[in-house]
Design an enzyme around this catalytic site. Structure first.
Site, PDB file in Angstrom:
ATOM      1  N   CYS A 328      69.829  32.159 -19.044  1.00  0.00           N
ATOM      2  CA  CYS A 328      68.685  32.256 -19.970  1.00  0.00           C
ATOM      3  C   CYS A 328      68.543  33.573 -20.722  1.00  0.00           C
ATOM      4  CB  CYS A 328      67.376  31.866 -19.283  1.00  0.00           C
ATOM      5  SG  CYS A 328      67.369  31.926 -17.498  1.00  0.00           S
ATOM      6  N   ARG A 357      75.943  33.249  -7.757  1.00  0.00           N
ATOM      7  CA  ARG A 357      74.786  33.543  -6.923  1.00  0.00           C
ATOM      8  C   ARG A 357      75.241  33.725  -5.489  1.00  0.00           C
ATOM      9  NH1 ARG A 357      70.617  28.909  -9.239  1.00  0.00           N
ATOM     10  NH2 ARG A 357      70.737  29.577 -11.401  1.00  0.00           N
ATOM     11  N   GLN A 375      76.753  25.860 -14.820  1.00  0.00           N
ATOM     12  CA  GLN A 375      75.565  25.066 -15.107  1.00  0.00           C
ATOM     13  C   GLN A 375      75.748  24.352 -16.434  1.00  0.00           C
ATOM     14  OE1 GLN A 375      72.571  28.274 -15.012  1.00  0.00           O
ATOM     15  NE2 GLN A 375      71.572  27.067 -13.419  1.00  0.00           N
ATOM     16  N   ASP A 377      73.748  23.966 -18.895  1.00  0.00           N
ATOM     17  CA  ASP A 377      72.459  24.584 -19.166  1.00  0.00           C
ATOM     18  C   ASP A 377      72.036  24.383 -20.615  1.00  0.00           C
ATOM     19  OD1 ASP A 377      70.319  26.047 -18.386  1.00  0.00           O
ATOM     20  OD2 ASP A 377      71.397  27.933 -18.118  1.00  0.00           O
ATOM     21  N   HIS A 379      68.524  25.735 -23.295  1.00  0.00           N
ATOM     22  CA  HIS A 379      67.179  26.279 -23.460  1.00  0.00           C
ATOM     23  C   HIS A 379      66.631  25.807 -24.782  1.00  0.00           C
ATOM     24  CE1 HIS A 379      68.967  28.862 -20.395  1.00  0.00           C
ATOM     25  NE2 HIS A 379      67.761  28.764 -19.865  1.00  0.00           N
ATOM     26  N   LYS A 459      57.536  21.494 -13.815  1.00  0.00           N
ATOM     27  CA  LYS A 459      58.866  20.931 -14.043  1.00  0.00           C
ATOM     28  C   LYS A 459      58.922  19.461 -13.656  1.00  0.00           C
ATOM     29  CE  LYS A 459      60.602  22.163  -9.485  1.00  0.00           C
ATOM     30  NZ  LYS A 459      61.746  22.603  -8.685  1.00  0.00           N
ATOM     31  N   HIS A 505      63.750  25.304 -19.886  1.00  0.00           N
ATOM     32  CA  HIS A 505      65.107  25.304 -19.302  1.00  0.00           C
ATOM     33  C   HIS A 505      65.413  23.880 -18.915  1.00  0.00           C
ATOM     34  CE1 HIS A 505      64.772  29.634 -17.990  1.00  0.00           C
ATOM     35  NE2 HIS A 505      63.507  29.301 -17.886  1.00  0.00           N
TER      36      HIS A 505
END
Length: 634
Positions: A328, A357, A375, A377, A379, A459, A505
């Site tokens: 992000c 991570r 990911q 991902d 945004h 979420k 996200h």
RNA sequence: GCCGGCGUAGCUCAGCGGCAGAGCAGCCGCUUCGUAAGCGGCGGGUCAGAGGUUCGAAUCCUCUCGCCGGCUCCA
């Protein structure tokens, strides 16, 4: 007078007696009254309607299993005197009981315990409920130094405490239970594992014994077969077997995945599909680096709140850099490269971004829990008035993508504002409402998890069920009221003034690694044609057909079909067919003198079905159709 | 991280105080084969690592590393 519905369907009016006294049904298990399970030893209520359940009723299964847990504990106390009892509930697939043994026990002991349980069942010992005054209960437990039960007791309100007795075994328990141990006929102990007392790592480590129980032998066997099937589909076994990936702890590092050619092939197909669909859906693909300056992570707040999950800094020219745990901040940095007008929004940045991570070594698990993962991902940065439509769009898109990969059953979870939160309530409400409308609009079954949202926004998570009915949480769609603030993201509105955009996200598949692991298990390694790393293998019957087999494979490759000719093995046809079947390659084309002469191929499917000689064009067409439809059929 | 179990050839495993084994895979031959394993031979190991007990350790003990199951289903 209450009405009592008996298992036979008959209705009785009764008063002043217990259910047990009212009925004589041998397999009566419990009572369902006002949606609650009651013990058969309870008196029939003053009024209302109560239904007597037998062990065959699905609603009574948890009672059956709870009693099975007691039988387990009973057997353990017989075989291992001095063992301390903790808790023993029924769970989704069975039951467990936590114990503190004076010395370690092993898997071999499970068989002994199971034997003892069978004896207890054969003895058909009645379970009796006894109400004991608090002081007496405390004395009783103290006498037996049941420290865990004492702790539980201290948290139970009331002066009369419920215990259950079965023969010489007595246990603090709220029930309900079956009337007698003889009703638990079909059970099995499954596993042994450590578990902290109350799940708290600072407290005692207990030994948990898992088991399961069913009303019938058929159901038990079905469950055991299901378990066996899940074991056979384990991606950690299939991965190396099909040469898809490896994780080399000692050499490469724990939780770091190596994608072998065939796994990489599948990943590429997933990625290509993913990217193409994202462009179609109005997303813009971006690429961002693997590391970034500490200033970035300082601004984003990750160094304050996420540091224990991040890898240690890399220092270059006196600057600290961190491996990214999320994408992000980079996407926001792209947004901030110029002044944005309200006319530009929504902006949808997507990236297959690889993040790192730190995960504790004990929780790493194949591809499902790793330390480096990609990911899928995105945004979405939009105006407040666009939120609802955006969410609706993301949800619809997510379902389309998931369905494309063969998932058909979904459950959504809406997590709402927690106690500690950032941003203002009006934004939260608006966002939460948008999420709710979207799930409802898509006709998805959903559950609300009140207060379970992250501190920065509400979420929606979507869970899919795989072919073995196991749930996997894949998609997450998450509002963020934190980062736009921290990075001071703005857009210029029609009023010529700066406004704060909303940021969402979202990940659809979660991570490619984990998703791939789930796919392997979902399909048991037999990927649908559009995903299969090798779609066709061409086998010569003997040396004479090698040139023909190679020509066929060449033509298929030419047509964009992933084909291989196995001509260098020097093996018999039988061997090659077996190998191809084990590799789960969808189509096997056998080329003998007859086929070579007629310009045909003999088609065998990975199901083992021999479809006989066919013109190559026909086979090509069939494969193309299977690819376009993304079906699981051949 | 913690508890329990397990680490023997590339893979699956046997051996559990007395010479390190099998099947598959690999390599070399022979076989040229019609739909789930053709035949023979060869190579391959610090028995996870380190320390200890013992005349002798893959085997027993201690530590380290790794893997597996579990540690959010609440009397």
């Amino acid at each position: 007078m209450a009405r009592v519905i008996l298992p036979s369907g008959e209705t009785r009016e009764a008063q002043g007696i217990t259910f047990l006294e009212l009925i004589h049904q041998g397999n009566a298990a419990a009572v369902l009254f006002n949606g609650k399970l009651l013990d058969l030893r309870e008196p029939v209520p003053e009024e209302g309607e109560a239904r007597v359940l037998t062990t065959a009723d699905p609603e009574a299964l948890e009672v059956l299993r709870h009693t099975a847990a007691h039988i387990l504990a009973h057997a353990v106390t017989r075989l291992f005197p001095g063992t301390k009892l903790a808790i023993g509930p029924a769970i989704a697939d069975g039951f467990y009981y936590d114990f503190l043994f004076s010395e370690p026990i092993s898997h071999e002991d499970l068989a002994r315990i199971e034997e003892e349980m069978k004896k207890i069942v054969e003895q058909n010992i009645p379970l009796e409920r006894v109400w004991i005054p608090r002081a007496e209960a405390e004395r009783l437990l103290r006498e037996r130094s049941e420290v865990y039960k004492l702790e539980l007791l201290s948290e139970i309100p009331g002066e009369e405490i419920s215990f259950y007795r079965q023969g010489e075994f007595l246990d603090l328990c709220r029930g309900p239970h079956l009337p007698s141990t003889g009703l638990v006929q079909h059970f099995k102990l499954l596993d042994l594992a450590g578990a902290y007392w109350r799940g708290d790592p600072t407290r005692d480590m207990l030994t948990r014994i898992y088991g399961t129980a069913f009303a019938t032998e058929e159901e038990l066997e079905k469950f055991l077969r299901w378990r066996e099937e899940a074991r056979r589909r384990d991606h950690r076994a299939l991965g190396p077997q099909l040469d898809l990936f490896s994780i080399q702890n000692d050499m490469v590092g724990a939780g770091l995945v190596l994608w072998h050619p065939r796994g990489a092939r599948i990943r590429r197909i997933i990625e290509d599909f993913w990217v193409a669909e994202h462009y179609k859906a109005g997303y813009q693909l971006v690429y961002t680096p693997h590391i970034g300056r500490s200033r970035l992570w300082q601004t984003s707040g990750h160094l304050d709140f996420y540091r224990e999950s991040m890898y240690a800094p890399i220092v270059i020219e006196g600057q600290e850099f961190f491996l990214k745990p999320m994408n992000c901040p980079f996407h926001i940095a792209i947004y901030k490269t110029k002044t944005r007008s309200y006319r530009e929004l929504p902006l949808r940045y997507c990236e297959l971004g690889t993040v790192y991570r730190f995960e504790r070594s004990g929780v790493l698990h194949g591809l499902l829990r790793v330390r480096g993962f990609t990911q899928d991902d995105a945004h979405i940065i939009c105006r407040p008035d666009q939120v609802e439509e955006e969410i609706r769009g993301v949800l619809r898109f997510a379902l389309y993508i998931l369905r494309s990969f063969g998932f058909a059953e979904f459950t959504a979870y809406l997590s709402t504002r927690p106690e500690k939160f950032i941003g203002d309530v009006a934004d939260w409400d608006r966002a939460t409402e948008a999420l709710r409308k979207a799930v409802e609009g898509e006709g998805l079954a959903y559950q609300v998890k009140t207060g379970e949202g992250a501190f920065y926004g509400p979420k929606i998570d979507i869970e899919v069920q795989d072919s073995l009915k196991r749930p996997w949480q894949l998609t997450t769609i998450q509002f963020d009221f934190n980062l736009p603030e921290r990075f001071d993201m703005t857009f210029v509105g029609p009023d010529g003034r700066p406004h704060r955009p909303y940021m969402i996200h979202r990940a659809l598949l979660g991570s490619l690694e984990r998703f791939f692991g789930i796919l392997v298990e979902h399909y048991g390694g037999a990927f649908p044609v559009w995903l299969a790393p090798v779609q066709v293998v061409v086998l010569p019957v003997s040396e004479a057909e090698i040139p023909y087999a190679e020509k066929v494979a060449g033509e298929l490759l030419e047509q964009g079909i992933r084909a291989e000719a196995w001509t260098k093995e020097g093996k018999t046809l039988r061997w090659l067919v077996r190998e191809a079947q084990l590799q789960k390659i969808p189509y096997i084309l056998v080329c003998g003198p007859r086929e070579a002469a007629e310009g045909k191929v003999a088609l065998r499917l990975r199901t083992g079905e021999d479809q006989g000689p066919k013109p190559l064009d026909e086979v090509v067409l069939r494969i193309r159709q299977a690819v376009c439809a993304r079906t699981t059929g051949l």
